[in-house]
Design an enzyme around this catalytic site. Structure first.
Site, PDB file in Angstrom:
ATOM      1  N   GLU A  26     -68.677 -48.640 -21.118  1.00  0.00           N
ATOM      2  CA  GLU A  26     -67.413 -48.032 -20.669  1.00  0.00           C
ATOM      3  C   GLU A  26     -66.291 -49.045 -20.839  1.00  0.00           C
ATOM      4  O   GLU A  26     -66.482 -50.241 -20.596  1.00  0.00           O
ATOM      5  CB  GLU A  26     -67.531 -47.608 -19.197  1.00  0.00           C
ATOM      6  CG  GLU A  26     -66.258 -47.125 -18.555  1.00  0.00           C
ATOM      7  CD  GLU A  26     -65.646 -45.941 -19.262  1.00  0.00           C
ATOM      8  OE1 GLU A  26     -64.467 -46.045 -19.634  1.00  0.00           O
ATOM      9  OE2 GLU A  26     -66.332 -44.919 -19.443  1.00  0.00           O
TER      10      GLU A  26
ATOM     11  N   CYS B  76     -66.389 -32.038 -23.490  1.00  0.00           N
ATOM     12  CA  CYS B  76     -65.425 -31.246 -22.725  1.00  0.00           C
ATOM     13  C   CYS B  76     -64.467 -30.505 -23.649  1.00  0.00           C
ATOM     14  O   CYS B  76     -63.525 -29.860 -23.176  1.00  0.00           O
ATOM     15  CB  CYS B  76     -64.657 -32.121 -21.741  1.00  0.00           C
ATOM     16  SG  CYS B  76     -63.712 -33.450 -22.526  1.00  0.00           S
TER      17      CYS B  76
ATOM     18  N   ASP C 145     -70.691 -38.926 -23.882  1.00  0.00           N
ATOM     19  CA  ASP C 145     -69.848 -38.022 -23.085  1.00  0.00           C
ATOM     20  C   ASP C 145     -68.410 -38.493 -23.262  1.00  0.00           C
ATOM     21  O   ASP C 145     -67.812 -39.073 -22.360  1.00  0.00           O
ATOM     22  CB  ASP C 145     -70.265 -38.059 -21.613  1.00  0.00           C
ATOM     23  CG  ASP C 145     -69.491 -37.067 -20.763  1.00  0.00           C
ATOM     24  OD1 ASP C 145     -68.756 -36.235 -21.323  1.00  0.00           O
ATOM     25  OD2 ASP C 145     -69.622 -37.124 -19.523  1.00  0.00           O
TER      26      ASP C 145
ATOM     27  N   CYS D  86     -54.374 -23.807  -2.977  1.00  0.00           N
ATOM     28  CA  CYS D  86     -54.947 -23.526  -4.297  1.00  0.00           C
ATOM     29  C   CYS D  86     -56.355 -23.018  -4.066  1.00  0.00           C
ATOM     30  O   CYS D  86     -57.151 -23.678  -3.395  1.00  0.00           O
ATOM     31  CB  CYS D  86     -54.960 -24.773  -5.173  1.00  0.00           C
ATOM     32  SG  CYS D  86     -55.858 -24.549  -6.735  1.00  0.00           S
TER      33      CYS D  86
END
Length: 494
Positions: free
Chosen positions: A359, A449, A422, A167
Site C-alpha cells: 500500500e 469498484c 483491489d 440520509c
C-alpha cells in the site's frame, strides 16, 4: 427524416434501457436521448438540455406512463442530490441493472465473447435491506440564504449544499450529531467555511460508525486552529454534548487550510476519547444460501483517514468471495496489492501460508500491521510503496536470488502463487499489470469498484496468458450506479 432537436425542446420518449450513470435511454424520432431521473419502462415528456451530433441529453419534465419498475424513493432529495442516482428504481431491478452493467462492460470494453461471459458470471450478491448501510458519511457545512448554519449534501455536479441532517443510507445517529454541531456553531457564532473566500472555520463533519461494535467517531474538518488552547470556540461545551450521544468513542479535528476540494487535511488531533474506533468483519460461506458466518472474525482499528469499505454487511460478502476465489490450501504465498489497512490481507491469511500486502499510504500500512497484531495473525507482512514499484523491485531482486526489501526487514519471500488486486477506480497501473504477467502466479483475484477499468485490465491479463474462470458482482452501494465485482483468473496451461 429524423427531427432536428435543439436545447429546451420538449418531446416524448419511451425509456427502453439505462446507461452507466443511471440515466434512462430511449429514442424520439430515431434520435437517442439520455434522460436524467427516468427509469426503464417510463414514458415521459422530457426537455432537451444538450444536443450532440448523434444523441442528446434531456431531463424529466412529466411522467406520462409510470414504469412498473418505478418505486417511491424514501429520500425527498434523491433527484437533487448526486448520491442516489437510481433510488426510484425498485431494488430487484437495480440488481438486474448492475449485473447487466458488468456483463456489458466485459463484452463491449473487454472484448470477451458473450458466451464466455454468460458462462463465468454468477448471480449478483444483493442486500436484504438496502438502507442504513453506510458506516461513513462526510457532510459539508455551509450557510443558507438566511445566514443559518446548514449541513447536507452537494447537489449533483455542484458544490451547492442541499440542507439535510437525514440520509436514508447513513447511520441513524448522524442526525443527532449534525444537529448538535450546528446548534453549537449557531450559539457561539462559529462561521462555516466559504469556498469562494477561503474564510470561515468548519468545513466538513466526518462521521464513522462501527456497525458491529456500535462505536462512533466524529471528526470536524476545520480551516485552522481557533486559539492557543482550543481548536473550536467553546470546545469543552461541544465535547460534553457529543460525549452524551450513545456510542460516541472518538472526537477529533482535521486541519485543512488549503483551497481545495480534498476534504480531509493531513493533520489530525484527538480532542476526546480514542484516536480510533473498532469494528468486526465476519468470514461468510458464500457457497450456501443466506451466506452464514463460518465462525471466523477479524477486528479492525479505524482512524479518520483509514480506508475502510463503507458497507459492512456487503464487505463481509465481498471479502469472503475473494477468499473463496483464491482457493487457498494453507501453503500458498499471496500478494495483496493496494491492501489499505489490511482487510483483505488478513482475510487471506487464515487460509494462506504467507500473505504480503502492499500500500502506498504509510499510515495505512501502520494500521495494517496493528490490525494483524490485534488479531494474532503472524503470517502477514506489509510493505509501503506503489504496487507498480514494489512488485517489480521484488521481481528483479528475486531473479538474482536476493531478498525483497520490506518494512519488516529483509525476508526470503517465495514466488507468489496467488495475487489479489483491489485497485482504485482507475484500475491497475500498466507496469503493475506487466509485472503480474511476468511473475505468472497460478491465480489472480481481481476486486474492482469500476467494471469499465476491470474489463480493460482483464483484457490485458487474458492476452498475457490468463483466462477468466469466475465473475460475480456485489451490490456494495445500493441505490447508486456503482457496483463491486470479484473476478478469478487462472493461468492457462502451456
Amino acid at each position: 427524416m429524423n427531427r432536428i432537436y435543439r436545447k429546451n425542446d420538449l418531446t416524448t420518449v419511451t425509456v427502453e434501457d439505462m446507461g452507466a450513470d443511471g440515466e434512462g435511454i430511449g429514442k424520439a424520432d430515431g434520435f437517442t436521448l439520455f434522460v436524467k431521473d427516468a427509469v426503464v419502462g417510463d414514458v415521459a415528456q422530457v426537455r432537451i438540455t444538450k444536443v450532440k451530433k448523434q444523441y442528446a441529453y434531456a431531463r424529466l419534465e412529466k411522467l406520462l406512463t409510470v414504469s412498473p419498475f418505478r418505486t417511491e424513493p424514501k429520500c425527498p432529495w434523491h433527484r437533487q442530490c448526486g448520491g442516489c442516482q437510481i433510488q426510484a428504481l425498485e431494488y430487484t431491478k437495480q440488481l438486474e441493472y448492475k449485473q447487466n452493467k458488468v456483463r456489458n462492460h466485459l463484452i463491449r470494453l473487454g472484448g470477451f465473447a458473450p458466451e464466455l461471459v454468460d458462462r463465468v458470471m454468477e448471480s449478483i450478491v444483493g442486500m436484504e435491506d438496502p438502507y442504513r448501510y453506510r458506516n461513513k458519511a462526510q457532510y459539508p457545512v455551509g450557510t443558507d440564504r438566511d445566514g443559518r448554519i446548514v449541513t447536507g449534501f452537494y447537489a449533483g455536479r455542484t458544490h451547492t449544499v442541499i440542507p439535510s441532517t437525514e440520509c436514508c443510507l447513513g447511520a441513524a445517529e448522524n442526525k443527532e450529531i449534525l444537529e448538535t454541531v450546528t446548534a453549537h456553531m449557531e450559539r457561539y457564532r462559529i462561521p462555516a467555511y466559504d469556498e469562494e473566500t477561503g474564510r470561515g472555520q468548519v468545513r466538513h463533519i466526518l462521521i464513522r460508525k462501527g456497525f458491529y461494535t456500535g462505536e462512533i467517531m466524529v471528526c470536524l474538518v476545520i480551516n485552522g486552529k481557533y486559539g492557543e488552547r482550543e481548536y473550536i470556540c467553546h470546545q469543552a461545551q461541544l465535547l460534553e454534548k457529543l460525549a452524551l450521544i450513545k456510542g460516541m468513542t472518538s472526537v477529533s479535528v482535521s486541519i485543512n487550510t488549503e483551497k481545495t476540494n480534498v476534504i480531509m487535511g493531513k493533520e489530525i488531533h484527538t480532542l476526546w476519547g480514542s484516536p480510533v474506533i473498532s469494528d468486526v468483519i465476519h468470514v461468510r460461506d458464500m457457497r450456501q444460501t443466506g451466506y452464514p458466518c463460518t465462525g471466523q472474525q477479524l477486528t479492525f482499528a479505524i482512524s479518520p483517514l483509514s480506508f475502510y469499505q463503507v458497507n459492512p454487511v456487503q464487505t463481509e460478502k465481498l471479502y469472503s468471495l475473494a477468499l473463496e476465489y483464491a482457493g487457498l490450501t494453507g501453503r500458498e504465498t499471496v500478494w495483496d496489492l493496494y491492501c489499505g489497512i489490511g482487510t483483505i490481507s488478513l482475510f487471506l491469511a487464515s487460509g494462506a501460508g504467507q500473505v504480503c500486502g502492499v500500500e502506498v499510504i504509510p499510515q495505512a500500512i501502520e494500521d495494517a500491521i496493528e490490525n494483524a497484531r490485534r488479531n494474532g495473525i503472524q503470517n502477514a507482512r506489509f510493505y509501503v510503496g506503489k504496487a507498480e514499484e514494489v512488485l517489480p523491485a521484488f521481481y528483479e531482486r528475486g531473479k538474482d536470488g536476493m531478498a525483497a526489501p520490506g518494512e519488516n526487514g529483509s525476508e526470503d519471500l517465495r514466488h507468489p502463487d496467488v495475487i489479489v488486486v483491489d485497485p482504485p477506480r482507475k484500475g491497475c497501473d500498466g507496469v503493475c499489470l506487466d509485472t503480474m504477467l511476468r511473475m505468472r502466479p497460478e491465480r489472480i483475484v481481481y476486486v474492482s469498484c469500476d467494471s469499465a477499468t476491470l474489463a480493460r485490465d482483464l483484457r490485458i491479463l487474458c492476452d498475457g496468458g490468463y483466462e477468466i474462470k469466475r465473475v460475480r458482482a456485489v451490490d456494495q452501494f445500493a441505490h447508486t450506479v456503482h457496483v463491486e465485482t470479484v473476478c478469478l483468473l487462472a493461468r492457462k496451461a502451456q
